[in-house]
Design an enzyme around this catalytic site. Structure first.
Site, PDB file in Angstrom:
ATOM      1  N   TYR A  20     -11.209   4.849 -10.934  1.00 49.78           N
ATOM      2  CA  TYR A  20     -11.062   5.427  -9.579  1.00 49.78           C
ATOM      3  C   TYR A  20     -11.021   6.948  -9.561  1.00 49.78           C
ATOM      4  O   TYR A  20     -10.698   7.534  -8.520  1.00 49.78           O
ATOM      5  CB  TYR A  20      -9.739   4.954  -8.942  1.00 49.78           C
ATOM      6  CG  TYR A  20      -9.434   3.493  -9.094  1.00 49.78           C
ATOM      7  CD1 TYR A  20     -10.140   2.534  -8.379  1.00 49.78           C
ATOM      8  CD2 TYR A  20      -8.425   3.063  -9.956  1.00 49.78           C
ATOM      9  CE1 TYR A  20      -9.841   1.197  -8.514  1.00 49.78           C
ATOM     10  CE2 TYR A  20      -8.117   1.718 -10.095  1.00 49.78           C
ATOM     11  CZ  TYR A  20      -8.841   0.791  -9.380  1.00 49.78           C
ATOM     12  OH  TYR A  20      -8.538  -0.534  -9.513  1.00 49.78           O
TER      13      TYR A  20
ATOM     14  N   TYR B 121      -0.547  -0.899 -12.253  1.00 55.01           N
ATOM     15  CA  TYR B 121      -1.970  -1.028 -12.578  1.00 55.01           C
ATOM     16  C   TYR B 121      -2.289  -0.295 -13.897  1.00 55.01           C
ATOM     17  O   TYR B 121      -3.356   0.285 -14.057  1.00 55.01           O
ATOM     18  CB  TYR B 121      -2.837  -0.513 -11.415  1.00 55.01           C
ATOM     19  CG  TYR B 121      -2.470  -1.167 -10.098  1.00 55.01           C
ATOM     20  CD1 TYR B 121      -2.764  -2.510  -9.876  1.00 55.01           C
ATOM     21  CD2 TYR B 121      -1.786  -0.473  -9.097  1.00 55.01           C
ATOM     22  CE1 TYR B 121      -2.395  -3.137  -8.693  1.00 55.01           C
ATOM     23  CE2 TYR B 121      -1.409  -1.089  -7.915  1.00 55.01           C
ATOM     24  CZ  TYR B 121      -1.723  -2.423  -7.720  1.00 55.01           C
ATOM     25  OH  TYR B 121      -1.348  -3.045  -6.556  1.00 55.01           O
TER      26      TYR B 121
ATOM     27  N   CYS C 283     -15.808   4.324 -27.320  1.00 50.59           N
ATOM     28  CA  CYS C 283     -17.147   4.887 -27.544  1.00 50.59           C
ATOM     29  C   CYS C 283     -17.948   4.986 -26.233  1.00 50.59           C
ATOM     30  O   CYS C 283     -19.024   4.407 -26.098  1.00 50.59           O
ATOM     31  CB  CYS C 283     -17.903   4.049 -28.553  1.00 50.59           C
ATOM     32  SG  CYS C 283     -18.083   2.363 -27.999  1.00 50.59           S
ATOM     33  N   GLU C 284     -17.371   5.680 -25.250  1.00 48.15           N
ATOM     34  CA  GLU C 284     -18.100   5.959 -24.008  1.00 48.15           C
ATOM     35  C   GLU C 284     -17.724   7.374 -23.577  1.00 48.15           C
ATOM     36  O   GLU C 284     -16.540   7.743 -23.659  1.00 48.15           O
ATOM     37  CB  GLU C 284     -17.703   4.972 -22.886  1.00 48.15           C
ATOM     38  CG  GLU C 284     -18.086   3.539 -23.188  1.00 48.15           C
ATOM     39  CD  GLU C 284     -18.126   2.646 -21.950  1.00 48.15           C
ATOM     40  OE1 GLU C 284     -18.327   3.166 -20.832  1.00 48.15           O
ATOM     41  OE2 GLU C 284     -17.948   1.434 -22.121  1.00 48.15           O
TER      42      GLU C 284
ATOM     43  N   GLU D  86       4.511  -6.213   1.323  1.00 50.56           N
ATOM     44  CA  GLU D  86       4.138  -6.628  -0.034  1.00 50.56           C
ATOM     45  C   GLU D  86       3.749  -5.438  -0.917  1.00 50.56           C
ATOM     46  O   GLU D  86       2.592  -5.295  -1.310  1.00 50.56           O
ATOM     47  CB  GLU D  86       3.027  -7.681   0.024  1.00 50.56           C
ATOM     48  CG  GLU D  86       1.934  -7.395   1.026  1.00 50.56           C
ATOM     49  CD  GLU D  86       0.940  -8.549   1.171  1.00 50.56           C
ATOM     50  OE1 GLU D  86      -0.220  -8.387   0.789  1.00 50.56           O
ATOM     51  OE2 GLU D  86       1.364  -9.617   1.661  1.00 50.56           O
ATOM     52  N   PRO D  87       4.736  -4.603  -1.244  1.00 54.27           N
ATOM     53  CA  PRO D  87       4.442  -3.426  -2.073  1.00 54.27           C
ATOM     54  C   PRO D  87       4.280  -3.787  -3.552  1.00 54.27           C
ATOM     55  O   PRO D  87       5.029  -4.610  -4.083  1.00 54.27           O
ATOM     56  CB  PRO D  87       5.704  -2.572  -1.897  1.00 54.27           C
ATOM     57  CG  PRO D  87       6.792  -3.576  -1.687  1.00 54.27           C
ATOM     58  CD  PRO D  87       6.175  -4.714  -0.924  1.00 54.27           C
ATOM     59  N   GLY D  88       3.333  -3.175  -4.204  1.00 55.76           N
ATOM     60  CA  GLY D  88       3.183  -3.323  -5.646  1.00 55.76           C
ATOM     61  C   GLY D  88       3.502  -1.997  -6.314  1.00 55.76           C
ATOM     62  O   GLY D  88       4.551  -1.792  -6.911  1.00 55.76           O
ATOM     63  N   ARG D  89       2.573  -1.048  -6.119  1.00 56.18           N
ATOM     64  CA  ARG D  89       2.683   0.272  -6.761  1.00 56.18           C
ATOM     65  C   ARG D  89       4.056   0.931  -6.542  1.00 56.18           C
ATOM     66  O   ARG D  89       4.644   1.462  -7.477  1.00 56.18           O
ATOM     67  CB  ARG D  89       1.590   1.175  -6.176  1.00 56.18           C
ATOM     68  CG  ARG D  89       1.497   2.540  -6.803  1.00 56.18           C
ATOM     69  CD  ARG D  89       0.527   3.443  -6.042  1.00 56.18           C
ATOM     70  NE  ARG D  89      -0.682   2.790  -5.637  1.00 56.18           N
ATOM     71  CZ  ARG D  89      -1.793   2.705  -6.370  1.00 56.18           C
ATOM     72  NH1 ARG D  89      -1.841   3.262  -7.554  1.00 56.18           N
ATOM     73  NH2 ARG D  89      -2.854   2.072  -5.908  1.00 56.18           N
TER      74      ARG D  89
ATOM     75  N   GLY E  10       0.792  -1.230   0.000  1.00 54.93           N
ATOM     76  CA  GLY E  10       0.000   0.000   0.000  1.00 54.93           C
ATOM     77  C   GLY E  10       0.823   1.277   0.000  1.00 54.93           C
ATOM     78  O   GLY E  10       0.256   2.375  -0.004  1.00 54.93           O
TER      79      GLY E  10
HETATM   80  N1  LLP Z   1      -1.133  -7.238  -1.229  1.00 58.22           N
HETATM   81  C1  LLP Z   1      -2.412  -7.497  -1.471  1.00 58.22           C
HETATM   82  C2  LLP Z   1      -3.045  -8.624  -0.821  1.00 58.22           C
HETATM   83  C3  LLP Z   1      -3.122  -6.670  -2.361  1.00 58.22           C
HETATM   84  O1  LLP Z   1      -4.400  -6.943  -2.607  1.00 58.22           O
HETATM   85  C4  LLP Z   1      -2.474  -5.584  -2.978  1.00 58.22           C
HETATM   86  C5  LLP Z   1      -3.196  -4.701  -3.903  1.00 58.22           C
HETATM   87  C6  LLP Z   1      -1.122  -5.358  -2.690  1.00 58.22           C
HETATM   88  C7  LLP Z   1      -0.479  -6.209  -1.789  1.00 58.22           C
HETATM   89  C8  LLP Z   1      -0.313  -4.271  -3.319  1.00 58.22           C
HETATM   90  O2  LLP Z   1      -0.790  -3.010  -3.041  1.00 58.22           O
HETATM   91  P1  LLP Z   1       0.046  -1.716  -3.462  1.00 58.22           P
HETATM   92  O3  LLP Z   1       1.346  -1.759  -2.727  1.00 58.22           O
HETATM   93  O4  LLP Z   1       0.255  -1.808  -4.939  1.00 58.22           O
HETATM   94  O5  LLP Z   1      -0.799  -0.573  -3.093  1.00 58.22           O
HETATM   95  N2  LLP Z   1      -5.890  -1.139  -9.237  1.00 58.22           N
HETATM   96  C9  LLP Z   1      -5.772  -0.214  -8.116  1.00 58.22           C
HETATM   97  C10 LLP Z   1      -4.985  -0.812  -6.988  1.00 58.22           C
HETATM   98  C11 LLP Z   1      -5.513  -2.134  -6.520  1.00 58.22           C
HETATM   99  C12 LLP Z   1      -4.713  -2.750  -5.419  1.00 58.22           C
HETATM  100  C13 LLP Z   1      -5.193  -4.116  -5.096  1.00 58.22           C
HETATM  101  N3  LLP Z   1      -4.435  -4.793  -4.120  1.00 58.22           N
HETATM  102  C14 LLP Z   1      -5.159   1.079  -8.606  1.00 58.22           C
HETATM  103  O6  LLP Z   1      -4.896   1.204  -9.812  1.00 58.22           O
HETATM  104  O7  LLP Z   1      -4.955   2.015  -7.835  1.00 58.22           O
END
Ligand code: LLP
Length: 416
Positions: free
Chosen positions: A317, A375, A346-347, A274-277, A231
């Site tokens: 979002y 994402y 087309c929206e 567990e960072p993604g973004r 997050g």
């Molecule tokens: N762990 C779990 C269990 C998750 O569900 C997620 C994201 C993460 C880690 C990674 O979160 P992050 O570090 O990336 O914030 N599509 C949306 C974001 C959806 C996130 C879903 N879960 C967007 O574009 O903002």
């Protein structure tokens, strides 16, 4: 090339000597452009989050699962989280070992759970019924459980994953039932995890979440790890001088809490995040082309090939991405004006940037959508039978490689 409005990418030399307009000519428009150096920098920064030695960063690959990018992240020493058998499959292909992959699943079938078990990948379940299912197909196995500590945070209600109004995790009031199922199937609970939601810029909710999951962890003996979630936010409004998440101060606070907790628990458990973004968002600019400029009832529209099939975050979002403008000829923009940048779907909701004050834009200009590495491509689609764009990588030495081909028309007939 005329950099009409490119302050942010200029400052960090994003294109490393490459010319965005030439890249579009070579690889087609639209185009995801990644900068390898930024991914590596972010991996290193998040790995240094805390001093506590038993620390694992699991990259949440749902943010971007491009095979080539996964390899870079693996080589930087990160582990990885998966959300589906498809993600596990690609991660193994990228060279992650099964023990480096953590499958955090939600409402999956027996077959999907079995896929992970057969690949020796640790599974985290997030309901009593999925724990029953796990026990029934893998008696005596190792398992993790995702708890919902009641705390949530996120940039949109749709991405808050902890708290009283979400489907995720086991409510801590069910700990006794969890223990009964574990006993019934002789399971070994090796870790617990949580994820309170996506994108926090202030440390308080995350810290509250960490305290809450650690207090749940105390109710279980002999855990090997506690995963405190992802997050970590990034500043999407850099043109407005938004600043970075203060990782150093967050890390100091985490260290303090974790060291104290480990002492009480009596075991040096591994702490995972567990960072993604955070790892990938700032590593990409999505480029597109302006094909039409018009005014409808006093609103100026800049018509591009950046539809929500390519980047859906603004539509889903209301997310903000900073916009840059580039031009091949040297014609200057004489004024600033308020515009809506729209796509070709087309929206009428197909707006990638609304009410933006930008230098006057003309047909043929190139638009750069910043911070689109997380994402972005993973949520793109073939809606309207449009072709998904190519992805290219600018390597550290400035050379460019294609890391995913643009779709071809024939791809639209796959499966028929
Ligand atoms: N762990 C779990 C269990 C998750 O569900 C997620 C994201 C993460 C880690 C990674 O979160 P992050 O570090 O990336 O914030 N599509 C949306 C974001 C959806 C996130 C879903 N879960 C967007 O574009 O903002």
């Amino acid at each position: 090339m005329n950099n009409i409005f490119t302050e942010i990418t200029d400052k960090i030399d994003f294109y490393r000597g490459n010319n965005a307009i030439e890249l579009i000519k070579e690889y087609g428009s639209p185009l995801y452009v990644y900068d390898e150096r930024i991914i590596k920098e972010k991996c290193r920064a998040i790995k240094a989050l805390i001093n506590y030695p038993n620390f694992s960063v699991n990259y949440s690959a749902k943010a971007n699962s491009n095979l080539h990018l996964l390899k870079i992240i693996k080589d930087e020493g990160l582990n990885v989280d998966a959300m589906s058998p498809g993600e596990i499959f690609v991660q193994l292909e990228a060279g992650f070992k099964p023990e480096q992959i953590f499958y955090i699943c939600n409402n999956v079938s027996k077959e999907e759970m079995m896929y992970a078990i057969e690949k020796n990948v640790l599974v985290s379940v997030d309901s009593l019924s999925q724990l029953e299912l796990f026990g029934s197909i893998n008696k005596g196995g190792k398992v993790a459980i995702r708890f919902n500590s009641g705390i949530g945070a996120g940039h949109s209600e749709k991405v808050v994953t902890g708290g009283k109004n979400t489907k995720f995790g086991v409510d801590e009031n069910f700990i006794e039932e969890v223990k009964k199922i574990i006993q019934k199937y002789e399971l070994k609970l090796v870790g617990i995890n949580q994820h309170i939601g996506s994108l926090f810029m202030e440390k308080t909710p995350y810290i509250e979440g960490v305290k809450a999951i650690l207090s749940i962890a105390e109710k279980f003996e002999d855990l090997e790890f506690v995963d405190i979630g992802g997050g970590f936010g990034i500043p999407y409004r850099k043109q407005n001088k938004e600043t970075n998440l203060d990782l150093a101060s967050l890390g100091r606070k985490l260290d303090e809490i974790i060291k104290q907790w480990v002492k009480n628990y009596g075991k040096e458990v591994t702490i995972k995040v567990e960072p993604g973004r955070y790892v990938v968002a700032e590593s990409a600019v999505l480029l597109g082309t302006v094909f039409a400029v018009k005014e409808n009832y006093d609103i100026k529209y800049i018509g591009t090939d950046l539809g929500f099939n390519v980047l859906s975050r603004p539509v889903i979002y209301d997310s903000h991405h900073d916009i840059e403008v580039m031009r091949e000829n040297s014609m200057p923009s004489k004024k600033m004006e308020k515009v809506n940048i729209v796509g070709n779907i087309c929206e009428s909701g197909d707006i990638i940037a609304k009410d933006r004050t930008l230098p006057e834009i003309f047909e043929g200009d190139i638009i750069g959508v910043l911070d689109s590495g997380a994402y972005g491509y993973v949520m793109s689609s073939n809606y309207n039978n449009r072709l998904r764009p190519a992805e290219i990588l600018i390597k550290e030495d400035g050379s460019v490689v294609i890391i995913r081909k643009r779709d071809e028309l024939e791809d639209l007939l796959k499966g028929f």
